[in-house]
Enzyme design. Structure first.
Site, short mmCIF file in Angstrom:
data_model
loop_
_atom_site.label_atom_id
_atom_site.label_comp_id
_atom_site.label_asym_id
_atom_site.label_seq_id
_atom_site.Cartn_x
_atom_site.Cartn_y
_atom_site.Cartn_z
N LYS A 33 120.20 9.66 26.61
CA LYS A 33 120.37 9.76 27.66
C LYS A 33 118.79 10.61 27.49
CE LYS A 33 123.41 12.00 29.21
NZ LYS A 33 123.87 11.62 30.77
N ARG A 102 124.75 18.66 27.35
CA ARG A 102 125.10 17.24 27.51
C ARG A 102 124.90 16.72 26.01
NH1 ARG A 102 125.82 15.57 32.46
NH2 ARG A 102 124.77 17.13 34.17
N GLY A 111 132.09 9.06 27.42
CA GLY A 111 132.80 10.45 27.38
C GLY A 111 133.89 10.56 25.72
N MET A 113 132.03 12.67 22.88
CA MET A 113 131.72 13.39 22.77
C MET A 113 131.63 14.85 24.30
SD MET A 113 128.71 12.85 19.83
CE MET A 113 127.58 12.02 20.85
N ARG A 346 120.23 3.64 34.72
CA ARG A 346 120.40 2.83 33.30
C ARG A 346 120.75 1.00 34.51
NH1 ARG A 346 126.51 5.65 32.25
NH2 ARG A 346 127.64 4.89 34.63
N HIS A 469 144.36 -33.52 21.97
CA HIS A 469 143.81 -33.90 22.62
C HIS A 469 143.77 -33.75 24.85
CE1 HIS A 469 145.39 -37.26 25.85
NE2 HIS A 469 144.34 -38.48 25.38
N ARG A 592 134.04 -42.10 24.63
CA ARG A 592 134.74 -43.28 23.61
C ARG A 592 135.78 -44.22 24.34
NH1 ARG A 592 135.62 -36.99 23.67
NH2 ARG A 592 135.99 -36.69 20.97
N ARG A 648 130.60 -45.26 21.33
CA ARG A 648 130.76 -45.75 19.76
C ARG A 648 132.15 -46.91 20.29
NH1 ARG A 648 134.49 -40.25 18.26
NH2 ARG A 648 136.23 -41.81 19.78
N GLU A 782 131.40 -37.36 10.21
CA GLU A 782 132.49 -37.34 10.01
C GLU A 782 133.39 -36.67 9.35
OE1 GLU A 782 133.96 -38.25 14.29
OE2 GLU A 782 134.08 -40.18 13.36
N SER A 801 125.11 -38.94 14.23
CA SER A 801 126.02 -38.08 15.20
C SER A 801 127.57 -36.94 15.04
CB SER A 801 126.28 -38.49 16.37
OG SER A 801 127.24 -37.43 17.29
N GLY A 803 130.32 -35.71 13.95
CA GLY A 803 131.61 -35.72 14.83
C GLY A 803 132.33 -34.22 14.00
N THR A 804 132.30 -33.18 14.66
CA THR A 804 132.38 -31.81 14.13
C THR A 804 134.07 -31.50 14.31
OG1 THR A 804 131.33 -30.88 15.39
CG2 THR A 804 130.44 -30.83 13.37
N ASN A 805 134.99 -32.71 15.10
CA ASN A 805 136.03 -32.58 15.25
C ASN A 805 136.69 -32.62 13.66
OD1 ASN A 805 135.93 -31.63 17.72
ND2 ASN A 805 136.39 -33.60 18.53
N ASP A 806 136.08 -34.18 13.62
CA ASP A 806 136.72 -35.14 11.90
C ASP A 806 136.38 -34.25 10.99
OD1 ASP A 806 138.78 -36.69 12.87
OD2 ASP A 806 137.59 -37.75 13.81
N CYS A 869 128.45 -34.56 18.61
CA CYS A 869 129.35 -34.88 19.85
C CYS A 869 130.70 -34.52 19.67
CB CYS A 869 129.34 -36.17 20.26
SG CYS A 869 130.06 -37.58 18.32
N TYR A 889 119.93 -33.38 19.48
CA TYR A 889 120.34 -33.01 20.97
C TYR A 889 121.82 -32.63 20.35
CZ TYR A 889 122.61 -37.23 19.95
OH TYR A 889 124.06 -38.17 19.62
C1 PEP Z 1 135.01 -35.56 15.56
O1 PEP Z 1 135.32 -35.68 15.32
O2 PEP Z 1 134.18 -34.79 16.50
C2 PEP Z 1 134.59 -36.42 17.40
C3 PEP Z 1 133.41 -36.62 18.49
O3 PEP Z 1 135.43 -37.64 17.52
P1 PEP Z 1 137.02 -37.95 17.94
O4 PEP Z 1 137.39 -36.24 18.91
O5 PEP Z 1 137.02 -38.99 18.91
O6 PEP Z 1 137.50 -37.72 16.59
MG MG Z 2 135.79 -38.01 15.16
#
Ligand code: PEP
Ligand code: MG
Length: 920
Positions: A33, A102, A111, A113, A346, A469, A592, A648, A782, A801, A803-806, A869, A889
Site C-alpha cells: 500500500k 493503516r 483484512g 491486520m 491496484r 479409459h 490409437r 501407433r 513407456e 514418444s 507414453g507417460t501413462n504407462d 503422447c 513437441y
Molecule cells: C501412454 O501409455 O502414455 C500412452 C499414450 O498409451 P496408452 O494410454 O494408449 O497406453
Molecule cells: Mg501406453
C-alpha cells in the site's frame, strides 16, 4: 543509529529507491500500500498527503518491544510536513487534520491486520469539524467510529463491549437501521462508547491526538503478530520476518455535501475486457456506502454531467495510472468539496475472457510487448474459455439447496448437464433418437462404451482415475468428465445411483463439472464458448506460436540452441484431426489404431481374426480389415496435409476386443438351463477362447510390441494400410509424413525383430505404387527399461514418444486403472506425493527417466525426434518439463491444443537464456 530513516513521506519514494536499489526492495520497505501511494504521488496523481513508517521499524519494534530510537521524532516531523501540505493542523479545533493509520505489508494480507480511521478527532476537534462542515451527524458518526475502533484495535477491548450498548440504544429508540440514527443519537453514543473505554481500561479515551497516533502506530505493529495475521502467513508462505509498514494518510471525506462523493472503478470492463471505464459513484457518501450497496450508485460516466471538471480529471488520472502500471486498474476515489483524491489503485481482477482481450488490446496499443501479453494469460484461463462453464452463483445456490452430490477426479474440463443413463446404448439412443442431453454414468468405461460417451454431453464414473479409459476418451473428445466419484453407488440392475439420501434414477437430470470434479442434482445453467469466435484468443495463440518458433529461444542441455515446443494432437479419426488442425496442432502425435477396430461393422471381423486357428485364416480376416484401415489413414493424411502423422500399431491386449467374459458365461448358463441348443455350441466355443486369452496382469501381458511379435500378421496389415494410403494420397497431391510407432518396447531386440519386417512391407508398397515419400519408424518409451537403454533403442528408432501413462504406471508400480480409486488421492492429501503423477509428470522419478532417455537417445542419434503422447502432454506443468528436457513437441487431446500452445510459449519465455543444467 539515530540517523536511520524510519519514516518516508509519500513524496520521498526516490530516497527509498536509492536506499533499497530496486522496486521490489521499496515494496519490502514501504509495503504494497505504502509503495503504491508513494508511486502514485510521484506520478503526480492526487493522493491525500501522508507518510509510511517502514517495515524495518516494525521489525525493530518486534525485537525490542519499543519504537526504535528516532522513529517517533521522525513520525512527528513527517506529520508537520503533512500539515503544511494540507493546510490543516493536527488537533486544531478550527481546521483539524484527521488521519487514518493503516497496515500494509509487502504482500497483501487482506483484512488480517489493523487499521484505525479518523485519528485526530477529540471533543474539541469534533466541534471544529461541525463548524466546518455544518454536518453534525457525519462528525459524531465519525467520532463514535474512532472511539470504537480505537477501543477494539488499539486497546484490545472486545467488540461486544461496544456492540451491545449500541444495540440496546437502538432498541430503546425503536430503530432497526443505522441510517435511522440522528446527529443527537450519534452524539449520545459517543458518550456511551467513551464510558465503555473508561470502564474497561480505567482511563479516559485520549483527548490528545498525538497520543492517539502513537498508540495506533504501535497497535498496527503489534497486529503483525496477531493470530489472524500469523495464521494467514502460515497458509500463504509469507515469511514472518517481513514486518508490516504503517501508513498515515490524511482523511478525505466524500460526504461533505453535494460537491463531494466517492466511488470505485475499473479502467476496463473486468468481465468482457472492453476498453471502457466501468464503475460506480455516489454523491455525498462514504466509501462503505458504495461497497455495501445501501444506496443505488450511479455509473461513473454520469459524473460527466454532475461534475464535468472532476470527471475529466478522473479520466485523465486513470488513463495515466493504466499507462504507468501497464495493467487494468481497480481504483478507489473520493471527491471532497470538488477536489478529487485517489485512495488506492491496484491491478484489477478479471474473468478469463477479459484477461485475453485486455492483454491483446494492450499489446496492440503498444503498452506491453506481445511476449508480456502472452505471459499475462494463464493456460487455465484458456481452458476456461474453451469449455462450457457453469454459472458460479447458480452453483453456489445448488450447494446451498443440498443439490451437491459428490466430488471425484476432474478428468476432462467443462460443464455438462443432462439426463443420467447407466449404459452406453441407452445413452446413445436417448441422445440420438430422442434428442435428449444425456450423461453417461458407469462404474467405469470400456472401449465398447465409446459410442455412448461420444453421444453424451458428459460422463461420470464412480471408479478410475485421470488416465482411466473414461478420462482419456472424454478428454480426447472434449467431453466434460468426472471419474472416481466414489461416494456414488451405482446400481446397474435397478438403473439408479445413490449418494447418501439422494437417489438418481434413469432419466433424472444431473450436472457434471469436469473442471472441478463436482456433481450436482438437477440442471445448472451453462454458457458455451467457441474458439473460432474468440478472435482475441486466436491472436494471442498466434503470438504464442511465434515465440516458440524462434530458432534460438531454447538452450538445450548440450548448449545447442533450438526452437520451442511444437504442439501436436492425439487423434484417431479424421474429424478429430480436422479439429486438431483448426485448434492449431501441427502434427498428430498419436493415433490409437485399435479404436478403429471397435466400429460395429469391423468388430466381428476383428474377433474372427483373433480367434483364427491358422495364419492363413487370420490373414483372410485381416484382408477384410485392410481397406477400412487404409481409408482411416487416408482421411488422417488428408486432414493433416503437410504435417506428420504418427500412427501407433495395435497396443491393447486382445481380450479387450472380445465380448465380456462374464456376460457371455451368463448367457451360456441361461441357455443351458432353459435347454436352448441353437447357437449354444458356438457360444461355448467362444467362451472357451476368451478364457484362453485371460491374463492375470493384462497391462503387463500380451500387448504392444509383444503382440506384434506373437501375431505379426496384424501389424503387417496395418503397415501395408498406412503405406498404401500414404501412396494414394501422395498421388492426389497431399503431402504425407507417416510415422509408424511401435508401442511398449522394452528391449531393442524387439525392434530388431519386428522393424525390418515392417520396413520391408513399407518399401514394397512404395515400389508397387512407384512413389516415394518421407516416413519414419520409431517407438514409444513407456517402460523404464526402454528409457534406461534408450541409447540402444535409438539405433533403430528414428523417434521416441513418451507414453507417460504407462511410464508412470511402471515407474511407480501403480496400476493406472486402480491407484486413484484406492490410495492415490490419499497420498496427495497426505503430502506423500505432491501431485497426482498421472496428471502431472513426476519430475524427480519419471522425469529423470525421460531426461536420461532424451540425452542417451540423442547421443546415439542426434536428430532423434522426441515427443510425448501420454495424458501429461496437455498439462502445463508437464509441458514445461518437456520443454526443459528438450522434446520437439507435446501431443495432447485436440481440445487441449490451445492450452498447450500457450503453455509452450510460457515455458519458452520463462526459460529463455537458461540452459537445462540451470533448470531444476
Ligand atoms: C501412454 O501409455 O502414455 C500412452 C499414450 O498409451 P496408452 O494410454 O494408449 O497406453
Ligand atoms: Mg501406453
Amino acid at each position: 543509529m539515530s540517523d536511520k530513516k524510519w519514516v518516508y513521506l509519500f513524496r520521498e519514494v526516490e530516497q527509498a529507491e536509492k536506499y533499497k536499489g530496486s522496486w521490489d526492495g521499496v515494496r519490502a520497505l514501504l509495503g504494497g500500500k505504502g509503495s503504491g501511494l508513494a508511486d502514485m504521488t510521484r506520478a503526480k496523481v492526487p493522493v491525500p498527503p501522508g507518510f509510511t513508517v517502514t517495515t524495518e521499524a516494525c521489525n525493530a519494534y518486534q525485537a525490542s518491544g519499543k519504537f526504535p530510537a528516532g522513529m517517533w521524532d521522525q513520525e512527528l516531523a513527517a506529520l508537520k510536513e503533512v500539515e503544511k501540505e494540507t493546510g490543516k493542523k493536527f488537533g486544531d479545533p478550527t481546521n483539524p487534520l484527521l488521519v487514518s493509520c493503516r497496515s500494509g505489508a509487502k504482500f497483501s494480507m487482506p483484512g488480517m491486520m489493523d487499521t484505525v480511521l479518523n485519528i485526530g478527532l477529540t471533543d474539541k476537534t469534533a466541534a471544529g469539524m461541525i463548524a466546518l462542515t455544518g454536518n453534525p451527524r457525519f462528525v459524531y458518526d465519525s467520532y463514535r467510529r474512532l472511539v470504537e475502533m480505537f477501543g477494539t484495535v488499539v486497546l484490545g477491548i472486545a467488540d461486544e463491549a461496544f456492540e451491545e450498548p449500541m444495540a440496546e440504544y437502538k432498541h430503546k429508540k425503536g430503530y432497526k437501521l443505522d441510517t435511522e440514527m440522528t446527529a443527537e443519537d450519534w452524539k449520545a453514543l459517543v458518550d456511551v462508547f467513551k464510558a465503555v473505554v473508561k470502564k474497561e481500561q480505567g482511563f479516559d479515551f485520549p483527548q490528545d491526538p498525538i497520543k492517539q497516533l502513537e498508540l495506533a502506530t504501535e497497535a498496527v505493529f503489534k497486529s503483525w503478530n496477531g493470530k489472524r495475521a500469523v495464521d494467514y502467513r502460515r497458509a500463504t508462505n509469507i515469511p514472518d520476518d517481513l514486518g508490516t509498514a504503517v501508513n498515515i494518510v490524511t482523511m478525505v471525506f466524500g460526504n461533505m455535501g453535494m460537491d463531494s462523493g466517492t466511488g470505485v472503478a475499473f479502467t476496463r470492463n473486468p468481465s468482457t475486457g472492453e476498453k471502457k471505464m466501468m464503475g460506480d459513484y455516489l454523491l455525498n457518501a462514504q466509501g462503505e456506502d458504495v461497497v455495501a450497496g445501501i444506496r443505488n450508485a450511479d455509473p461513473v460516466e454520469k459524473m460527466s454531467q454532475t461534475m464535468p471538471e472532476v470527471y475529466k480529471q478522473f479520466m485523465g488520472i486513470t488513463d495515466k495510472l493504466e499507462k504507468h502500471y501497464k495493467e487494468m486498474q481497480d481504483v478507489e476515489f473520493t471527491i471532497e468539496r470538488g477536489k478529487l483524491w485517489m485512495l488506492q489503485t491496484r491491478n484489477g481482477k478479471r474473468t478469463a475472457k477479459a484477461a485475453v482481450t485486455i492483454a491483446v488490446d494492450m499489446a496492440n496499443e503498444g503498452l506491453i510487448s506481445k511476449e508480456e501479453a502472452v505471459l499475462r494469460v494463464t493456460p487455465e484461463q484458456v481452458d476456461t474459455l474453451l469449455h462450457p462453464q457453469f454459472n458460479d452463483t447458480a452453483k453456489k445456490d445448488a450447494q446451498k439447496t443440498g443439490k451437491f452430490l459428490a466430488k471425484g477426479v476432474n478428468a476432462s474440463p467443462g460443464a455438462a448437464v443432462g439426463q443420467a443413463y447407466f449404459d452406453a446404448d441407452k445413452a446413445e439412443k436417448m441422445a440420438k433418437e430422442h434428442k435428449q442431453d444425456t450423461i453417461m454414468v458407469r462404474p467405469f468405461t470400456k472401449p465398447d462404451d465409446v459410442h455412448g460417451m461420444i453421444a453424451s454431453k458428459g460422463v461420470l464414473t464412480s471408479e478410475g482415475g485421470a488416465t482411466s479409459h473414461a478420462a482419456v476418451v472424454a478428454r480426447q473428445f472434449g467431453i466434460p468428465c468426472v471419474v472416481g466419484a466414489s461416494a456414488i453407488k451405482i446400481d446397474l440392475e435397478r438403473r439408479q445411483m445413490v449418494v447418501g439420501e439422494a437417489v438418481v434414477k434413469e432419466g433424472d437430470w444431473i450436472s457434471v463439472d469436469g473442471t472441478t470434479g463436482e456433481v450436482f442434482l438437477g440442471q445448472i445453467p451453462t454458457s458455451a464458448p467457441s474458439l473460432e469466435e474468440q478472435t482475441d484468443l486466436l491472436t494471442l495463440l498466434n503470438w504464442a506460436d511465434d515465440i516458440c518458433a524462434k530458432g534460438d529461444i531454447r538452450t538445450l542441455y548440450n548448449g545447442k540452441k533450438t526452437r520451442g515446443l511444437q504442439v501436436w494432437a492425439n487423434a484417431d479419426y479424421p474429424r478429430d484431426a480436422r479439429r486438431a488442425r483448426s485448434y492449431g496442432a501441427v502434427g498428430i502425435g498419436l493415433c490409437r489404431t485399435e479404436h478403429m477396430f471397435f466400429e460395429p461393422e469391423r468388430l466381428p471381423t476383428v474377433q474372427h481374426m483373433i480367434l483364427a486357428e491358422s495364419s492363413a485364416e487370420r490373414t483372410a480376416a485381416l484382408n477384410v480389415l485392410l481397406p477400412f484401415q487404409r481409408s482411416d489413414f487416408a482421411g488422417l493424411f488428408e486432414a493433416m496435409n503437410g504435417y506428420p502423422v504418427i500412427i501407433r500399431l495395435i497396443d491393447p491386449p486382445l481380450h479387450e476386443f472380445m465380448p465380456d467374459e462374464e456376460a457371455l458365461f451368463e448367457e451360456v448358463v441361461t441357455m443351458r438351463v432353459k435347454g436352448e441348443t441353437k447357437g449354444l455350441a458356438e457360444k461355448e466355443a467362444l467362451l472357451a477362447s476368451i478364457r484362453g486369452l485371460h491374463e492375470s496382469n493384462p497391462m503387463m501381458g500380451l500387448r504392444g510390441v509383444r503382440l506384434s511379435i506373437y501375431m505379426p500378421e496384424i501389424v503387417e496389415m496395418q503397415v501395408r494400410a498406412i503405406f498404401e494410403a500414404a501412396a494414394d494420397e501422395t498421388k492426389k497431391g497431399v503431402v504425407v509424413k507417416p510415422e509408424v510407432m511401435i508401442p511398449l518396447t522394452g528391449t531393442v531386440e524387439e525392434l530388431r525383430w519386428i522393424q525390418p519386417r515392417l520396413l520391408r512391407i513399407a518399401k514394397a508398397v512404395m515400389d508397387e505404387k512407384k512413389i516415394q515419400f518421407e516416413y519414419k519408424f520409431g517407438t514409444m518409451i513407456e517402460i523404464p527399461r526402454a528409457a534406461i537403454t534408450a541409447g540402444e533403442i535409438a539405433e533403430l528408432a528414428e523417434f521416441f514418444s513418451f507414453g507417460t501413462n504407462d511410464l508412470t504406471q511402471m515407474a511407480f508400480g501403480y496400476s493406472r486403472d486402480d491407484a486413484e480409486r484406492n490410495f492415490l488421492v490419499l497420498y496427495v492429501e497426505q503430502g506423500i506425493l505432491p501431485k497426482n503423477p498421472f496428471q502431472t509428470i513426476d519430475r524427480a522419478g519419471v522425469g529423470r527417466l525421460m531426461k536420461f532417455a532424451v540425452e542417451e537417445g540423442r547421443a546415439a542419434r542426434p536428430d532423434l525426434e522426441v515427443g510425448i503422447c501420454g495424458e501429461h502432454g496437455g498439462d502445463p506443468d508437464s509441458i514445461e518439463f518437456c520443454h526443459i528436457v528438450g522434446n520437439n513437441y507435446v501431443s495432447c487431446s485436440p481440445f487441449r491444443v490451445p492450452i498447450a500452445r500457450l503453455a509452450a510459449a510460457h515455458s519458452a519465455l520463462k526459460h529463455a537464456g537458461t540452459s537445462i543444467a540451470e533448470d531444476k
